[in-house]
Design a protein around this motif. Structure first.
Motif, short mmCIF file in Angstrom:
data_model
loop_
_atom_site.label_atom_id
_atom_site.label_comp_id
_atom_site.label_asym_id
_atom_site.label_seq_id
_atom_site.Cartn_x
_atom_site.Cartn_y
_atom_site.Cartn_z
N THR A 191 -2.73 55.01 34.91
CA THR A 191 -1.56 55.90 34.89
C THR A 191 -1.04 56.18 36.29
O THR A 191 -0.09 56.96 36.46
CB THR A 191 -1.92 57.24 34.23
N GLU A 241 -1.99 64.00 26.95
CA GLU A 241 -2.37 62.65 27.37
C GLU A 241 -3.33 61.99 26.39
O GLU A 241 -3.26 60.79 26.14
CB GLU A 241 -2.98 62.67 28.77
N HIS A 275 -1.34 60.26 23.75
CA HIS A 275 -0.40 59.19 24.05
C HIS A 275 -0.72 57.98 23.17
O HIS A 275 -1.89 57.67 22.93
CB HIS A 275 -0.47 58.79 25.52
N ASN A 286 -3.39 55.52 24.01
CA ASN A 286 -4.76 56.02 24.05
C ASN A 286 -5.35 56.25 22.66
O ASN A 286 -6.44 56.83 22.54
CB ASN A 286 -4.83 57.32 24.86
N ASP A 334 3.85 60.23 29.21
CA ASP A 334 3.63 59.05 28.38
C ASP A 334 4.48 57.90 28.89
O ASP A 334 5.52 58.10 29.52
CB ASP A 334 4.00 59.37 26.92
#
Length: 378
Positions: A140, A160, A163, A166, A225
């Protein structure tokens, strides 16, 4: 039959891997032969005294008391700056758990990798998903804003953790949580990236230089994101994503070769299937298959992906296929398909760089990265 011969006979495509990584991978990873569809050791007491001294350096004026006792968002945000100062102070005063302490963490992670076989997970190893956790927690990073990367382990927090890229990584985080409880002194960022190193080395890959020093941050430091690669897109997208992190074309192709491990899951990314016939072994087969197989678009109700024409059991993402459609990418695909040791060297260097993105140099506890011993070397 020798271990090397056993491993060679198990492989369904390509040449046998070098003897140096052949023996244990064949025995410890039953999925290498077939793939499916789907004592706590704290730092020494003397080090604790050094820790308190380092903390004093970083918390002059009582700021630490406010940071660590206040529940306000501003205090939490300031806390990361203080923690970074603490870590820098620890590094400056040579305070840190020893390399042997981190080796114990590595060893514990290595033990966890093969429990996947007992639990019927994927192809019999948790290695691929632990590598994905380390990759996504590091990838990231934005060099222009100096945000993201592995330093704060912000995937522990919403948004996060949620996202799209993920999806499913809660499995990896949950796997490593008992290790964190056993070794509470290690930061999540160090734990996750060390897990990625263990996955590569324990599954027959190259030695990956690694060093500790990451700190745990707060939700306010979560990245937006869209910073991770989208498998549905092409060469321009790949360059935009990796150039933002600071990688060049050669490093991009070397990193994507990590797709030698693991598979996609329809309930996570939407894509489905493994890239190679040996998804729990680090080899250069990804490149050889990408170059030498005939790839056709899969006819199904899922997202656009390719499958090998001969068996219809392998897959490639549009981002993978872009590597042989782009002239500059393709030359590196050919180089790595022809020379596995060259790829090992470049892959290890690129992964080491990836895992350190976003971490201030002053936080690292050693100027020269360490090489952790694999299970074969105990």
């Amino acid at each position: 039959m020798s271990f090397a011969a056993l491993r060679a006979s198990a492989r369904r495509v390509g040449s046998a891997a070098p003897l140096a990584r052949a023996s244990r991978t064949a025995l410890r990873n039953p999925a290498f032969r077939k793939y499916s569809t789907e004592a706590s050791q704290a730092p020494k007491k003397s080090s604790n005294a050094a820790l308190f001294g380092a903390l004093g350096v970083a918390t002059v004026g009582g700021i630490a008391f406010w940071v660590y006792t206040s529940n306000s968002d501003s205090a939490k945000e300031a806390g990361s700056a203080v923690r970074s100062g603490v870590q820098s102070a620890k590094a400056a005063t040579n305070f840190t758990p020893t390399k042997e302490d981190y080796q114990k963490v590595y060893n514990r992670i290595a033990e966890i990798l093969d429990t996947a076989s007992d639990k019927g997970y994927d192809d019999g190893s948790y290695g691929p998903i632990l590598l994905r956790l380390a990759w996504h927690s590091s990838g990231t990073y934005d060099k222009e804003t100096n945000t993201g990367g592995s330093n704060y382990a912000t995937m522990r927090f919403d948004p996060e953790a949620k996202h799209g890229a993920n999806n499913g990584l809660n499995i990896a985080r949950d796997l490593l949580e008992p290790v964190k409880q056993e070794f509470p002194w290690i930061s999540y960022g160090d734990l996750w990236t060390l897990g990625g190193v263990a996955a590569i080395q324990e599954l027959g890959g190259p030695k990956v230089p690694w060093r500790p020093g990451r700190i745990d941050g707060f939700a306010a430091q979560c990245t937006p994101d869209g910073r991770l690669p989208d498998g549905a897109l092409g060469a321009d997208h790949i360059r935009n994503v990796f150039y933002r992190m600071g990688f060049n074309d050669q490093e991009i192709v070397a990193l994507i070769g990590g797709h030698a491990l693991g598979r996609c899951h329809r309930d996570r990314s939407g894509f489905d299937g493994p890239w190679t016939f040996s998804p729990t072994s680090v080899t250069n087969e990804f490149y050889r298959l990408l170059l030498n197989e005939k790839w056709v678009w899969k006819k199904w109700d899922g997202p656009k992906q390719l499958e090998d024409k001969s068996t219809h059991s392998l897959m490639m993402l549009p981002t993978d296929y872009a590597l042989v459609q782009d002239k500059n990418f393709k030359k590196w695909v050919k180089a790595y398909a022809d020379d596995e040791q060259l790829w090992f060297k470049d892959f290890a260097a690129a992964v080491a760089k990836l895992f350190e993105l976003g971490v201030p140099q002053s936080q690292f506890v050693t100027s020269e990265p360490w090489i952790m011993k694999s299970s074969d070397e105990k």
